[in-house]
Design a protein around this motif. Sequence first.
Motif, PDB file in Angstrom:
ATOM      1  N   HIS A   1      -8.026  -2.140  -9.618  1.00 53.73           N
ATOM      2  CA  HIS A   1      -7.158  -1.992  -8.441  1.00 53.73           C
ATOM      3  C   HIS A   1      -7.364  -0.595  -7.842  1.00 53.73           C
ATOM      4  O   HIS A   1      -7.763   0.338  -8.543  1.00 53.73           O
TER       5      HIS A   1
ATOM      6  N   TYR B   1       6.277 -12.667  -4.660  1.00 53.98           N
ATOM      7  CA  TYR B   1       5.236 -11.656  -4.591  1.00 53.98           C
ATOM      8  C   TYR B   1       4.480 -11.727  -5.920  1.00 53.98           C
ATOM      9  O   TYR B   1       5.101 -11.918  -6.980  1.00 53.98           O
TER      10      TYR B   1
ATOM     11  N   SER C   1       0.897  -8.569  -0.547  1.00 55.35           N
ATOM     12  CA  SER C   1       1.283  -7.880   0.691  1.00 55.35           C
ATOM     13  C   SER C   1       0.261  -8.156   1.803  1.00 55.35           C
ATOM     14  O   SER C   1       0.568  -7.989   2.971  1.00 55.35           O
TER      15      SER C   1
ATOM     16  N   GLU D   1       5.991  -2.042   0.454  1.00 58.80           N
ATOM     17  CA  GLU D   1       6.920  -1.928  -0.680  1.00 58.80           C
ATOM     18  C   GLU D   1       7.818  -0.700  -0.501  1.00 58.80           C
ATOM     19  O   GLU D   1       8.746  -0.482  -1.281  1.00 58.80           O
TER      20      GLU D   1
END
Length: 331
Positions: free
Chosen positions: A44, A132, A149, A220
């Motif tokens: 990530h 989510y 998102s 967020e």
Amino acid sequence: MSDLEQAKLTLEEKGFLDIETPNINYVEEILRLKKEKNAVLLAHYYQIDEIQEIADFVGDSLALAQQAAKTDADMIIFAGVHFMAETAKILNPTKKVILPDLKAGCSLADSCPPDAFSEFKKQHPDHKVVTYINCSADIKALSDIVCTSSNARKIIDSFPEDQPLIFAPDRNLGAYLNKETGRDMLLWDGACIVHEAFSMEKLIEVVKEHPDAELIAHPESEAHMLKVAKYIGSTSGLLNHVRQSEKKKFIVATEAGILFQMLQENPDKEIIPAPAKEDNTCACSECAFMKMNTLKKLYLCLKYELPQIEVDDALSAEAIKPIERMLELSK
Ligand code: 13P
Ligand code: SF4
């Protein structure tokens, strides 16, 4: 993990077994083991720079799930947090999925315990559930569809306007989506500690210092941050925006790991991380869970193929349905 395996890993983690290989080059060893075991390293954008540098693929939550769904590697080593590796395992039940540190959790996922959420869902039987991806497999199994998102707007728009919805677990992303879509989704009261750590007072100072910088934020973040942001998007959305914009200076309200890719792609632009409330070394907001993964843990994890992510078959069979619905709608 057996007791013996756990003991071995603990010893290695503490450095005791390093005596055998004192001059180990973690990068070289990781690359060698990855090839030898036909493993793919997915990372990530919030991972430490050194991990992003050697990953086979670096992406946001959606892109990582898409990569996991289509990989032909024998093993997935996930440089991210638990819910991401768990999603990869659900999509690849017969493959080994390993995570360098099983303690790499997520405050958002933790803010939605399955029992309480199941009760909440029962109280609203006419509602469909959009969750989510930052949640546990148990929560996914209670959902109609998952989103990230990057695709949340599209997923929500796929429901008829009069269909009542529950959105969980992120109250900030949920409130932002309610505003964007004009819906009145019921929101679970969860949040990400990293995106709630920004200081408005300190931000005002940074803006005063850099009046020519554009503020961009991850959804967020809290409503007051989103209200003043000029662009709101997922990590890949933020990266695309900075790449395509003619502006030369940005204040970025998300986890600081994104700066690595942003600066690599835009060496001519100035990227300033939005300041956090607490004084810390980076003067920005970092996810302690994401930063639990280190090169050493990555190496040990590949070497011993531990710790592995396991998901119960029955749970996996339920949790995969809303993930696959999301992947189908995101093509
Ligand atoms: P995205 O990767 O979807 O932007 O989400 C950010 C995040 O908080 C991941 O934990
Ligand atoms: Fe969870 Fe927030 Fe860390 Fe992402 S940044 S893993 S949402 S705590």
